[in-house]
Design an enzyme around this catalytic site. Structure first.
Site, PDB file in Angstrom:
ATOM      1  CG  ASP A  54       0.472   0.815   5.558  1.00 20.00           C
ATOM      2  OD1 ASP A  54       0.092   0.989   4.389  1.00 20.00           O
ATOM      3  OD2 ASP A  54      -0.082   1.349   6.544  1.00 20.00           O
ATOM      4  CD  GLU A  58      -3.175   2.250  -3.039  1.00 20.43           C
ATOM      5  OE1 GLU A  58      -4.195   2.949  -3.079  1.00 20.43           O
ATOM      6  OE2 GLU A  58      -2.162   2.567  -2.337  1.00 20.43           O
ATOM      7  CD  GLU A 100      -7.274   5.384  -3.889  1.00 19.34           C
ATOM      8  OE1 GLU A 100      -6.481   4.733  -3.179  1.00 19.34           O
ATOM      9  OE2 GLU A 100      -8.130   6.160  -3.423  1.00 19.34           O
ATOM     10  CG  HIS A 136      -1.802   1.073   1.453  1.00 12.88           C
ATOM     11  ND1 HIS A 136      -1.766   1.891   2.563  1.00 12.88           N
ATOM     12  CD2 HIS A 136      -2.825   1.519   0.682  1.00 12.88           C
ATOM     13  CE1 HIS A 136      -2.734   2.785   2.466  1.00 12.88           C
ATOM     14  NE2 HIS A 136      -3.385   2.589   1.337  1.00 12.88           N
ATOM     15  NE  ARG A 137      -1.704   5.727   1.656  1.00 13.09           N
ATOM     16  CZ  ARG A 137      -2.178   6.424   2.668  1.00 13.09           C
ATOM     17  NH1 ARG A 137      -1.365   7.203   3.370  1.00 13.09           N
ATOM     18  NH2 ARG A 137      -3.453   6.395   2.994  1.00 13.09           N
ATOM     19  CG  HIS A 144      -3.078   9.269   0.502  1.00 11.59           C
ATOM     20  ND1 HIS A 144      -3.774  10.088   1.372  1.00 11.59           N
ATOM     21  CD2 HIS A 144      -3.859   8.174   0.308  1.00 11.59           C
ATOM     22  CE1 HIS A 144      -4.912   9.498   1.693  1.00 11.59           C
ATOM     23  NE2 HIS A 144      -4.997   8.339   1.069  1.00 11.59           N
ATOM     24  CG  ASP A 172      -2.934   6.861  -3.131  1.00 12.33           C
ATOM     25  OD1 ASP A 172      -3.992   6.222  -3.164  1.00 12.33           O
ATOM     26  OD2 ASP A 172      -2.059   6.690  -2.247  1.00 12.33           O
ATOM     27  CE  LYS A 202      -6.172   8.532  -2.536  1.00  7.71           C
ATOM     28  NZ  LYS A 202      -7.198   7.957  -1.642  1.00  7.71           N
TER      29      LYS A 202
HETATM   30  O1  G3P Z   1      -6.717   1.617  -2.621  1.00 10.61           O
HETATM   31  C1  G3P Z   1      -6.838   1.213  -1.301  1.00 10.61           C
HETATM   32  C2  G3P Z   1      -6.569   2.349  -0.354  1.00 10.61           C
HETATM   33  O2  G3P Z   1      -5.362   2.956  -0.739  1.00 10.61           O
HETATM   34  C3  G3P Z   1      -7.680   3.362  -0.324  1.00 10.61           C
HETATM   35  O3  G3P Z   1      -7.502   4.319   0.675  1.00 10.61           O
HETATM   36  O4  G3P Z   1      -6.866   6.517   1.522  1.00 10.61           O
HETATM   37  O5  G3P Z   1      -5.178   4.696   1.533  1.00 10.61           O
HETATM   38  O6  G3P Z   1      -5.870   5.752  -0.617  1.00 10.61           O
HETATM   39  P1  G3P Z   1      -6.289   5.354   0.773  1.00 10.61           P
HETATM   40 MG    MG Z   2      -4.822   4.575  -2.069  1.00 12.41          MG
END
Ligand code: G3P
Ligand code: MG
Length: 241
Positions: free
Chosen positions: A228, A33, A108, A6-7, A48, A35, A110
């Protein structure tokens, strides 16, 4: 069950930076993943928040700054001195890191707060340029944006994001049309999402940093999750299976 960093590898590296993506690219996990937002001069950048305040030494909205202006700021030292000098990456720079890997790349969009006119086309252009269409998943809380993406390219994988479950989620998703569902840990426990899993819809869950939660998701038949802590989760699932 598939693990997505994640990120990037955001527990050990500053989120959404090349350092975090390079670390994730070295791991034998399913994917990563990230953003994206649009700068004042229409560049797709990986970050993000709408503002740069939390993850840099600068201030302001991404949409009000040019790429050149954004590049002057340090996106590493808020996390640790070790990463001083990390720059905000463009989407192209992150895709380059995964070009010769086999990770799936979840982009993703945003655009759920500000409207980023043309973001879908610009993202698609970059993905095509790197020949990554069959490894990319486009997700967003902005379901209009992913619907536009599905219209631009019916072959690209599309996943709406839900922080809460909604009534009739499966028929709703077919109106996009969606290939997968990305939901919060709270949403996955609700009947409509459980029905989606039973109906064979791929479901991925964010953001799972506790091994007990990963265990529950595996028992539910979830396809994957965002974390994470990709290394810790990898070791946990390896032992469990
Ligand atoms: O894509 C899953 C997750 O990343 C969504 O929430 O706020 O971490 O971008 P956020
Ligand atoms: Mg995200």
């Amino acid at each position: 069950m598939e693990i997505f960093a994640h990120r990037g590898y955001s527990a050990k590296y500053p989120e959404n930076t090349l350092a975090a993506f390079k670390a994730a690219a070295k791991l034998p996990i399913a994917g990563v993943e990230l953003d994206v937002h649009l700068t004042k001069d229409q560049q797709v950048v990986v970050i993000h928040d709408e503002k740069i305040n939390r993850t840099s030494n600068g201030k302001g909205f991404v949409k009000d700054l040019t790429l050149q202006e954004l590049r002057k700021f340090d996106f590493g030292s808020w996390f640790s001195d070790e990463f001083r000098g990390e720059k905000i990456p463009t989407l192209a720079e992150v895709l380059e890191e995964f070009k010769y890997k086999d990770h799936k790349i979840n982009i993703e969009l945003k655009s759920n707060i500000f409207v980023y006119a043309g973001l879908e086309e610009l993202v698609l252009q970059e993905v095509e340029k790197f020949g990554l269409k069959d490894r990319v998943i486009i997700s967003s809380f902005d379901h209009e944006a992913i619907k536009r993406m599905a219209e631009l390219d019916p072959d690209i994988e599309i996943a709406p994001l839900f922080s809460h479950s909604i009534f009739n989620i499966v028929p709703y998703c077919s109106t996009i049309p969606a290939d997968a569902l990305h939901v919060s840990y709270y949403a996955v426990m609700r009947r409509p999402v459980l029905e989606a899993i039973q109906a064979g819809m791929p479901v991925r869950v964010y953001t799972i940093n506790k091994t007990e939660q990963a265990e529950i998701l595996q028992n539910l038949g979830v396809d994957g999750f965002f974390t994470d802590h990709p290394e810790e989760m990898m070791k946990f699932l390896y032992k469990r299976n």
